[in-house]
Design an enzyme around this catalytic site. Structure first.
Site, mmCIF file in Angstrom:
data_model
loop_
_atom_site.group_PDB
_atom_site.id
_atom_site.type_symbol
_atom_site.label_atom_id
_atom_site.label_comp_id
_atom_site.label_asym_id
_atom_site.label_seq_id
_atom_site.Cartn_x
_atom_site.Cartn_y
_atom_site.Cartn_z
ATOM 1 N N SER A 27 78.839 34.777 42.498
ATOM 2 C CA SER A 27 78.120 35.861 43.362
ATOM 3 C C SER A 27 77.419 35.397 44.464
ATOM 4 O O SER A 27 77.571 36.073 45.573
ATOM 5 C CB SER A 27 76.872 36.188 42.268
ATOM 6 O OG SER A 27 77.218 36.697 41.083
ATOM 7 N N GLY A 100 85.673 42.651 40.935
ATOM 8 C CA GLY A 100 84.892 43.831 40.927
ATOM 9 C C GLY A 100 83.653 43.753 42.257
ATOM 10 O O GLY A 100 83.206 44.715 42.728
ATOM 11 N N ARG A 128 88.846 49.916 36.925
ATOM 12 C CA ARG A 128 87.590 49.758 36.770
ATOM 13 C C ARG A 128 86.823 50.699 37.371
ATOM 14 O O ARG A 128 87.393 51.271 38.563
ATOM 15 C CB ARG A 128 87.116 48.194 36.983
ATOM 16 C CG ARG A 128 87.494 47.308 36.365
ATOM 17 C CD ARG A 128 87.051 45.918 36.618
ATOM 18 N NE ARG A 128 85.507 45.672 36.322
ATOM 19 C CZ ARG A 128 85.130 44.553 36.880
ATOM 20 N NH1 ARG A 128 85.740 43.676 37.506
ATOM 21 N NH2 ARG A 128 83.779 44.371 36.716
ATOM 22 N N SER A 173 72.914 47.429 37.466
ATOM 23 C CA SER A 173 74.007 46.716 37.898
ATOM 24 C C SER A 173 73.773 46.120 39.562
ATOM 25 O O SER A 173 73.260 47.038 40.426
ATOM 26 C CB SER A 173 75.280 47.816 38.296
ATOM 27 O OG SER A 173 76.083 47.266 39.148
ATOM 28 N N GLN A 175 75.897 45.115 41.315
ATOM 29 C CA GLN A 175 76.980 45.393 42.337
ATOM 30 C C GLN A 175 76.623 47.124 43.038
ATOM 31 O O GLN A 175 76.575 46.892 44.065
ATOM 32 C CB GLN A 175 78.244 45.822 41.530
ATOM 33 C CG GLN A 175 78.480 43.989 41.293
ATOM 34 C CD GLN A 175 79.904 43.994 40.295
ATOM 35 O OE1 GLN A 175 80.546 45.103 40.192
ATOM 36 N NE2 GLN A 175 80.423 42.801 40.204
ATOM 37 N N ASP A 321 77.239 38.380 32.034
ATOM 38 C CA ASP A 321 78.668 37.858 31.933
ATOM 39 C C ASP A 321 78.777 36.733 30.721
ATOM 40 O O ASP A 321 79.807 36.177 30.716
ATOM 41 C CB ASP A 321 78.815 37.244 33.153
ATOM 42 C CG ASP A 321 78.952 38.278 34.388
ATOM 43 O OD1 ASP A 321 79.253 39.568 33.886
ATOM 44 O OD2 ASP A 321 78.822 38.035 35.587
ATOM 45 N N ARG A 352 84.926 44.016 27.102
ATOM 46 C CA ARG A 352 84.483 42.548 26.341
ATOM 47 C C ARG A 352 84.100 42.659 25.052
ATOM 48 O O ARG A 352 84.214 41.913 24.319
ATOM 49 C CB ARG A 352 83.705 41.908 27.242
ATOM 50 C CG ARG A 352 84.372 41.719 28.566
ATOM 51 C CD ARG A 352 83.466 40.604 29.801
ATOM 52 N NE ARG A 352 84.137 40.076 30.571
ATOM 53 C CZ ARG A 352 83.700 39.638 31.779
ATOM 54 N NH1 ARG A 352 82.401 39.671 32.125
ATOM 55 N NH2 ARG A 352 84.545 39.344 32.701
ATOM 56 N N ARG A 393 86.934 35.402 31.319
ATOM 57 C CA ARG A 393 85.612 34.788 30.493
ATOM 58 C C ARG A 393 86.119 34.963 28.997
ATOM 59 O O ARG A 393 85.598 34.143 28.149
ATOM 60 C CB ARG A 393 84.414 35.684 30.762
ATOM 61 C CG ARG A 393 83.871 35.568 32.185
ATOM 62 C CD ARG A 393 82.387 36.116 32.296
ATOM 63 N NE ARG A 393 82.208 35.760 33.845
ATOM 64 C CZ ARG A 393 82.029 34.969 34.568
ATOM 65 N NH1 ARG A 393 81.895 33.812 34.021
ATOM 66 N NH2 ARG A 393 81.824 34.942 35.795
HETATM 67 O O1 SPQ Z 1 83.262 40.678 40.191
HETATM 68 P P1 SPQ Z 1 83.618 40.941 38.700
HETATM 69 O O2 SPQ Z 1 84.896 41.224 38.497
HETATM 70 O O3 SPQ Z 1 82.825 42.064 38.434
HETATM 71 O O4 SPQ Z 1 82.862 39.998 37.870
HETATM 72 C C1 SPQ Z 1 81.950 39.571 36.881
HETATM 73 C C2 SPQ Z 1 82.258 38.644 35.878
HETATM 74 O O5 SPQ Z 1 82.313 38.290 34.831
HETATM 75 O O6 SPQ Z 1 82.706 37.686 36.700
HETATM 76 C C3 SPQ Z 1 81.814 41.118 35.807
HETATM 77 F F1 SPQ Z 1 82.947 41.262 35.267
HETATM 78 O O7 SPQ Z 1 80.705 39.475 37.203
HETATM 79 C C4 SPQ Z 1 79.914 40.554 37.759
HETATM 80 C C5 SPQ Z 1 78.522 40.714 37.054
HETATM 81 O O8 SPQ Z 1 78.945 41.526 35.694
HETATM 82 C C6 SPQ Z 1 79.203 39.746 39.217
HETATM 83 C C7 SPQ Z 1 77.995 40.484 39.834
HETATM 84 C C8 SPQ Z 1 77.764 40.175 41.121
HETATM 85 O O9 SPQ Z 1 77.863 39.238 41.890
HETATM 86 O O10 SPQ Z 1 76.998 41.215 41.710
HETATM 87 C C9 SPQ Z 1 77.380 41.563 39.064
HETATM 88 C C10 SPQ Z 1 77.490 41.923 37.545
HETATM 89 O O11 SPQ Z 1 78.223 43.120 37.648
HETATM 90 P P2 SPQ Z 1 77.167 44.326 37.571
HETATM 91 O O12 SPQ Z 1 78.404 45.499 37.385
HETATM 92 O O13 SPQ Z 1 76.445 44.339 36.424
HETATM 93 O O14 SPQ Z 1 76.680 44.564 38.746
#
Ligand code: SPQ
Length: 440
Positions: A27, A100, A128, A173, A175, A321, A352, A393
């Site tokens: 991240s 993502g 996704r 989230s 993200q 995660d 998952r 994972r």
């Molecule tokens: O980047 P990606 O594919 O979404 O990766 C994951 C992971 O397991 O490596 C989720 F599948 O991590 C995300 C995490 O779940 C990384 C992240 C971030 O860097 O902001 C936030 C989390 O996602 P979210 O949807 O909960 O914000």
């Protein structure tokens, strides 16, 4: 990109011993490239994660004219920032691979540019959900096209006048929060979000490190557009999500004693430690320190008898995660473990909840998926043949399960481990896991 048919073969038993250092935080690595590119001046990054996900982000900014040197073998990256308005139109699609984080954070950033971009992803990312970012970004004035289902590819149209909004996030989230804050850098007025529960705050911390004012008042986070970012040095700690495989491995494998060095201890990420401790794990935090605005510690893990628990829902976003490998811990614990409030796990690189339940059942464990979680009865893990559904994972979690399995574990589709944890096989083998690969 990754080979498609890489298999992991894990011999049963073993223990984890010694000192290891897992790669840099995914991240933080993504965000270092994004903010370093948009800053004024030269940003030096050390400990950058050279996983495929972060390399997609890096390549995207190179494609938009940012000069980036590295990463060197030790993870040094030098970014010649172009300022918030210095990116150039790429002459190709931006390929976000499996990531993502790249796709969603970039949706926000790209909304503020003067040019159009098309962002694509692999077969997992193309499934996704993106409406969670495209809908609130549209409220800010962004114009983003997705498929009818709201999935990638995304076309983000440039030259939109963005206006700050207040957004009550329907799901916890990081993200979504980050996409809105990053769009907010380009918006007129204030952009703010409220989170239903705390999520990782690396974007807010790093923006502040780059000299941008971000206010956090309880669950309300806000910034005002029109400022600038000033280059800084970033030391990326090791990724607690990668360390989690070894925390669980050393906990479940009798006779283990392992130190995992320099792990990021950001309080929005440490749910895995709290959950493992509730299960009875023996985790000791050594030498706590602060590195570049992020808390860091070494973690000593010794094997322990784990017990099943009801996982507190407040810890879910703080360990989101780590659940695949926590399900392995639950399978080795005495009694029942119940997870609720974790429906987000169904929209990660794979579903998952379902994929872990299927794999655990194939290994002789009573694992029952529910709409928003899972119920697992601790038991005896047999070996088995597992498909990871191209989810890094899942592949690493079942590798760790091999430590307690009664026969070997064969895990298909492991190439995506390189998205977040290059060198996993070598590091795990060195610490005592009987893992090898074929099909390369
Ligand atoms: O980047 P990606 O594919 O979404 O990766 C994951 C992971 O397991 O490596 C989720 F599948 O991590 C995300 C995490 O779940 C990384 C992240 C971030 O860097 O902001 C936030 C989390 O996602 P979210 O949807 O909960 O914000």
């Amino acid at each position: 990109m990754s080979q498609q048919n890489l298999r992991f073969i894990v011999q049963p038993g073993g223990k984890l011993i010694g000192r290891i250092r897992v790669p840099g935080d995914k991240s933080i690595s993504h965000r270092s490239i994004m903010l370093g590119s948009l800053a004024e001046g030269i940003t030096q990054v050390s400990g950058f994660l050279q996983g495929e996900d972060c390399l997609c982000t890096l390549q995207a900014f190179r494609n938009m004219g940012v000069q980036i040197e590295g990463p060197s073998e030790e993870g040094k990256v030098t970014i010649h920032g172009v300022g918030l308005h210095g990116l150039k139109a790429p002459n190709t699609d931006l390929d976000m691979g499996n990531s993502g984080t790249s796709m969603r954070l970039m949706s926000g950033l790209m909304s503020g540019q003067a040019f159009d971009v098309r962002m694509t992803g692999d077969s997992s990312l193309s499934k996704r959900p993106m409406k969670r970012v495209t809908v609130p970004l549209a409220q800010m004035g962004a114009r983003i096209d997705a498929t009818e289902q709201g999935t990638p590819p995304l076309v983000v149209h440039g030259s939109s006048q963005l206006t700050g909004i207040h957004y009550e996030m329907p799901m916890a989230s990081a993200q979504v929060k980050s996409a809105l804050l990053l769009a907010g850098l380009y918006a007129e007025g204030e952009t703010s979000v409220t989170e239903p529960a705390p999520t990782r705050d690396h974007t807010e911390r790093m923006l502040r490190g780059f000299g941008y004012t971000v206010k956090t008042e309880g669950n309300h986070i806000s910034l005002t557009g029109g400022g600038k970012l000033t280059a800084m040095a970033i030391d990326v700690p090791s990724d607690i999500s990668s360390a989690a495989f070894f925390m669980v491995g050393a906990s479940i494998a009798e006779g283990s004693d392992l130190i995992i060095e320099h792990v990021g201890m950001n309080p929005t990420r440490t749910g895995v430690i709290d959950i493992l401790r509730l299960m009875g794990a023996n985790l000791e935090l050594l030498n706590p320190r602060e590195v570049g605005g992020e808390p860091v510690a070494d973690i000593r893990v010794r094997s322990a008898k784990l017990k099943g628990i009801r996982i507190p829902e407040a810890l879910v976003p703080l360990a989101i995660d780590e659940f695949p490998v926590l399900f392995v811990a639950a399978s080795c614990a005495e009694g029942e473990t119940v997870l609720t409030g974790a429906e987000e796990l169904r929209v990660k690189e794979s579903d998952r909840i379902q994929v872990m339940a299927d794999g655990l059942v194939a290994c002789g464990i009573d694992a029952r998926p529910t709409a928003d979680g899972i119920i697992i009865q601790g038991g005896k893990l047999t070996g088995g043949t597992i498909t990871s559904h191209n989810d890094h994972r899942i592949a690493m979690s079942f590798s760790i399960a091999g430590l307690r399995a009664s026969s070997s574990m064969l895990i298909n589709d492991c190439a995506t481990v390189n998205t977040s944890f290059p060198g996993f096989v070598q590091l795990a083998y060195g610490a005592g896991l009987g893992i090898s690969t074929d099909g390369e």
